[in-house]
Design an enzyme around this catalytic site. Structure first.
Site, PDB file in Angstrom:
ATOM      1  CG  ASP A 201      47.643 -14.202  54.653  1.00  0.00           C
ATOM      2  OD1 ASP A 201      48.423 -14.308  53.683  1.00  0.00           O
ATOM      3  OD2 ASP A 201      47.981 -14.506  55.813  1.00  0.00           O
ATOM      4  CG  ASP A 217      44.514 -15.388  60.325  1.00  0.00           C
ATOM      5  OD1 ASP A 217      43.961 -14.372  60.785  1.00  0.00           O
ATOM      6  OD2 ASP A 217      45.742 -15.519  60.230  1.00  0.00           O
TER       7      ASP A 217
END
Length: 328
Positions: A201, A217
């Protein structure tokens, strides 16, 4: 517990502080929520005025083994001097448990927002992505999924079929546009690449700038083509994207070879993200945080826009793929 309906309503501040106290951390400030919808993430300060971030994983989204693979990947990246958010270990464990909640603790680090239109920063990100993928190729994920049509398109299409959030008068046109998009992706998608462990991502919001990039993340880490971690950084018109792509790839190849055949997958991956993201919002609708933060999902204008976006992306899939432009 059903993951689709889980709402975090039993994760109270006292529960969070008790979980941290069990690990020897005394919270001496408020718990400041950070921007995260899938999980619950809080920044706080301990009694020694050190700042930390604690992340509580959404139950039943990932298995223990899958989260541990995320952590192992992060630790390998840190060992290889790739700038990712570090994990704290307690009794040799990075994944902790309190009252059924899995969580992890990180040192809090500051940084500026990555400037997606800054070509020098783009070059640095490309260089570190090359190093990240060098680490990612060392071994495969065993438990984490691989990017594919079933998870990103077929399963969401089944969800859309029975979704009450889609206005009844607009559903037929929306499903027609969805089916056309899925068919167009199917014609362009191929598996002629060597999968590797990815950030998964890697967009501008998941990169901080601290005299260089810091990747945060890894929650969506999975296996797939290398280009998955490159294409979301591209922005602007086609000429700008070609320059950005050339910059990223040239820097990337200082550490990892890039297969230009993967450029054919950029628009299919973009389409898959559009569909998957919409399905994610719908699956999480029972969580009170989602209606509060995405109220437009119930409006007709939103679904008309989504239908138009799917039609536009189907057209994009008919166009020649983005190509590298030599830097000299």
């Amino acid at each position: 517990m059903n993951d689709n309906a889980f709402t975090f309503q039993t994760l109270h501040p006292d529960t969070i502080m008790d979980a941290l106290f069990e690990q020897g951390i005394r919270v001496d400030s408020g718990l400041t929520p950070l921007n995260s919808y899938e999980n619950r993430v809080y920044q706080f300060q301990d009694e020694d005025r050190r700042r930390f971030v604690v992340k509580f994983y959404r139950p039943e989204r990932w298995s223990v083994e899958q989260i541990q693979e995320e952590h192992q990947f992060a630790l390998e990246l840190i060992d290889d001097c790739v700038p990712v958010a570090s994990l704290l270990s307690f009794n040799d464990q990075t994944l902790l448990n309190h009252q059924g909640f899995r969580f992890a603790v990180f040192p809090s680090v500051g940084g500026r927002q990555f400037e997606a239109d800054n070509i020098d920063q783009m070059e640095a990100v490309g260089r570190y992505l090359g190093r990240m993928h060098q680490t990612g190729r060392k071994r495969p994920f065993v438990y984490r999924p691989t990017i594919g049509l079933e998870e990103y398109l077929i399963e969401p299409r089944k969800l859309f079929e029975n979704a009450s959030l889609i206005p009844s008068g607009l559903k037929a046109d929306f499903l027609k546009a969805t089916d056309a998009l899925i068919a167009a992706v199917g014609e362009r998608w191929h598996s002629g690449y060597t999968p590797l462990r990815l950030h998964g991502d890697c967009h501008a919001g998941n990169i901080l700038w601290r005299d260089g990039p810091l990747f945060v993340d890894l929650d969506d880490a999975r296996s797939g083509p290398a280009v998955q971690d490159l294409w979301m950084l591209l922005n602007g018109d086609k000429a700008e994207q070609r320059l950005q792509l050339a910059t990223i790839v040239e820097a990337y190849e200082e550490f990892s070879e890039f297969d230009t055949a993967e450029l054919d997958l950029i628009e299919p991956l973009r389409a898959m993200r559009l569909v998957y993201y919409l399905a994610w919002l719908m699956r999480r609708w029972a969580d009170p945080a989602f209606p509060k933060n995405f109220p437009w999902l119930t409006g007709e204008d939103y679904w008309q826009h989504q239908t138009a976006a799917f039609i536009e992306q189907t057209k994009a899939l008919q166009e020649p793929p983005l190509q590298l432009t030599p830097m000299y």
